[in-house]
Scaffold this motif. Structure first.
Motif, mmCIF file in Angstrom:
data_model
loop_
_atom_site.group_PDB
_atom_site.id
_atom_site.type_symbol
_atom_site.label_atom_id
_atom_site.label_comp_id
_atom_site.label_asym_id
_atom_site.label_seq_id
_atom_site.Cartn_x
_atom_site.Cartn_y
_atom_site.Cartn_z
ATOM 1 N N TYR A 1 0.812 -1.217 0.000
ATOM 2 C CA TYR A 1 0.000 0.000 0.000
ATOM 3 C C TYR A 1 0.848 1.272 0.000
ATOM 4 O O TYR A 1 0.308 2.366 0.145
ATOM 5 N N ARG A 2 2.166 1.136 -0.166
ATOM 6 C CA ARG A 2 3.022 2.308 -0.051
ATOM 7 C C ARG A 2 2.814 3.297 -1.189
ATOM 8 O O ARG A 2 2.912 4.501 -0.989
ATOM 9 N N SER A 3 2.560 2.797 -2.391
ATOM 10 C CA SER A 3 2.370 3.721 -3.503
ATOM 11 C C SER A 3 1.114 4.567 -3.290
ATOM 12 O O SER A 3 1.123 5.782 -3.496
ATOM 13 N N ILE B 1 -0.373 -0.422 -12.631
ATOM 14 C CA ILE B 1 0.471 -0.788 -13.780
ATOM 15 C C ILE B 1 1.929 -0.971 -13.397
ATOM 16 O O ILE B 1 2.736 -1.423 -14.219
ATOM 17 N N GLY B 2 2.282 -0.607 -12.164
ATOM 18 C CA GLY B 2 3.670 -0.700 -11.734
ATOM 19 C C GLY B 2 4.295 0.679 -11.624
ATOM 20 O O GLY B 2 3.958 1.596 -12.386
ATOM 21 N N LYS B 3 5.198 0.831 -10.661
ATOM 22 C CA LYS B 3 5.790 2.139 -10.402
ATOM 23 C C LYS B 3 6.682 2.596 -11.554
ATOM 24 O O LYS B 3 6.600 3.740 -11.999
ATOM 25 N N ALA B 4 7.559 1.713 -12.040
ATOM 26 C CA ALA B 4 8.470 2.109 -13.115
ATOM 27 C C ALA B 4 7.732 2.446 -14.421
ATOM 28 O O ALA B 4 8.052 3.449 -15.066
ATOM 29 N N TRP C 1 4.491 15.370 -13.893
ATOM 30 C CA TRP C 1 5.412 15.293 -12.760
ATOM 31 C C TRP C 1 4.850 14.367 -11.682
ATOM 32 O O TRP C 1 5.607 13.651 -11.009
ATOM 33 N N ALA C 2 3.521 14.333 -11.524
ATOM 34 C CA ALA C 2 2.902 13.410 -10.569
ATOM 35 C C ALA C 2 3.185 11.963 -10.956
ATOM 36 O O ALA C 2 3.459 11.122 -10.089
ATOM 37 N N ALA D 1 8.470 7.537 -7.300
ATOM 38 C CA ALA D 1 9.920 7.403 -7.165
ATOM 39 C C ALA D 1 10.344 6.888 -5.796
ATOM 40 O O ALA D 1 11.097 5.908 -5.696
ATOM 41 N N TYR D 2 9.902 7.536 -4.723
ATOM 42 C CA TYR D 2 10.351 7.096 -3.401
ATOM 43 C C TYR D 2 9.851 5.699 -3.042
ATOM 44 O O TYR D 2 10.634 4.867 -2.557
ATOM 45 N N PRO D 3 8.551 5.359 -3.266
ATOM 46 C CA PRO D 3 8.130 3.977 -2.986
ATOM 47 C C PRO D 3 8.911 2.949 -3.791
ATOM 48 O O PRO D 3 9.201 1.857 -3.297
#
Length: 423
Positions: free
Chosen positions: A139-141, A291-294, A341-342, A348-350
């Motif tokens: 749940y961090r993202s 969809i994934g952070k990257a 930018w969002a 990025a940090y998660p």
């Protein structure tokens, strides 16, 4: 995200978010107006940028060490709060003193500034680490989207509200922001857990902890072949933050000295970038979860350069779009830029925190801020010098290039990590 479902207390996430609100309020206003205050003493945009960059040197040197120290320390206040107790009140007081220092001399201003930045450095990594400490990885993202939303509200208050106060009296916004920072400290002190459920405080001989004896040891660890994918991701963050940090620090200089805006109007205009970031922070976090952070970051890294390339061209298309002039179109373009930018910043940090697992959060938090704030040392000076040599539009052309290079390294690092995990 229900508290029962995720194991996350909404009250605690709100308290942590208030810390991020105050952090972003302070940094956004500082980065927008400190170059203009320095402009009272220094004409060169490159030199002003270098001073803004040097201000971050303390942060780059100390944040990784403090992040790891806050993993290891164990006191009756827990492992994060002792750093907040020291850093936040001092930062609040010296931020209030900045405009008064400028009334005396450049040297007094710089001394006040350095003490303020050192105090901010003491608490920055620990306050950011509170989010993963209280949140399970899955749940961090989303949680980071909520916290970034509150940080974005802080940026909006800084650029819309505090900018208006700046036009009335230069001291007013510094006073209000300092008081809000102190109020956030009070909330954090009384609400967050002393021993949060997802923190793994360690004082053992884990290799990553022992590597924190020096920056050299930290780089030795991250540069090992087993960490090559992680290094490329951190390098991507370093490179694209050069572009972001330069625009954040020098946009008001571009707007005032190239477009002829008033100081408060320049900050107010930059607020539209932050406004759309706030409106899209939570959806961007949800998209990253889906969809994934990257992949979500990649969308922003490809789209935001298009926005930056367009900004210097706006004066050339005056009146061609619905009869609007470039000063009217600029906020619209910045609104679009904030959305992209969002996509980048919420993930990025998660993404970096997930690289380390629960017992290395402070280690990778420190590395995240080492690489992202390391950019802030060189970014305003490099892009400011480019503005001196090639003209003000060079700010946006140079920044756009950094996001494209960042995209390349993010893809390269993600591919290596995926290969190792699937192998």
């Amino acid at each position: 995200m229900g508290a029962a479902q995720s194991g996350v207390s909404k009250v605690k996430i709100f308290a942590i978010g208030s810390g991020f609100f105050a952090l972003m309020l302070i940094w956004t206003f500082y980065n927008a107006y400190m170059p203009l205050i320095l402009g009272d003493f220094i004409e060169s945009r490159g030199i002003r940028g270098m001073i803004m960059g040097l201000d971050n040197l303390f942060a780059v040197l100390l944040i990784p060490i403090i992040g790891t120290w806050s993993d290891r320390i164990n006191t009756r206040l827990g492992n994060r709060l002792p750093f907040l107790v020291v850093g936040m009140p001092i930062a609040a007081v010296f931020f209030i003193l900045i405009p008064y220092g400028a009334m005396v001399s450049l040297w007094v201003l710089l001394v006040v500034d350095i003490i303020f930045l050192l105090a901010m450095t003491i608490y920055r990594a620990p306050v950011i680490s509170l989010m993963p400490d209280h949140t399970p990885p899955a749940y961090r993202s989303t949680a980071n989207g909520i916290i970034n939303f509150m940080g974005g509200v802080g940026a909006i208050v800084a650029l819309f509200g505090l900018s208006t106060l700046y036009g009335i009296d230069r001291t007013y916004p510094f006073l209000l922001a300092g008081l809000l920072l102190f109020f956030a400290f009070i909330l954090l002190y009384f609400i967050v857990d002393r021993n949060p459920p997802y923190a793994d405080t360690t004082a053992n001989d884990m290799e990553e902890v022992q590597a924190q004896g020096s920056l050299k040891g930290m780089f030795t660890k991250i540069l090992k072949p087993d960490f090559r994918g992680e290094f490329y991701i951190l390098l991507a963050i370093f490179i694209y933050f050069i572009g972001y940090a330069a625009v954040e620090a020098l946009f008001t200089v571009y707007a005032v000295e190239h477009l002829g805006m008033a100081d408060d109007a320049a900050g107010f205009t930059l607020g539209f970038f932050s406004l759309s970031f706030v409106l899209f922070a939570i959806p961007a976090g949800m998209i990253g979860t889906r969809i994934g952070k990257a992949p979500a970051m990649s969308i922003g890294l490809l789209a935001l350069p298009v926005v930056f390339f367009l900004i210097p061209l706006l004066p050339a298309i005056d009146g061609l779009i619905f009869g609007l002039d470039h000063l009217t179109l600029l906020p619209v373009v910045l609104l679009i830029g904030g959305i992209f930018w969002a996509f980048i910043n919420v993930q990025a940090y998660p993404l970096v925190a997930d690289l380390g697992g629960t017992n290395k959060i402070g280690f990778f938090t420190g590395l995240y801020y080492l690489f992202s704030m390391g950019s802030s040392i060189i970014a305003p000076g490099i892009l400011g010098l480019m503005m001196d040599i090639f003209g003000s539009p060079a700010l946006f052309y140079g920044s756009a290039l950094t996001f494209l290079v960042g995209f390349y390294f993010l893809k390269k690092g993600s591919r290596i990590i995926w290969h190792h995990s699937s192998g």
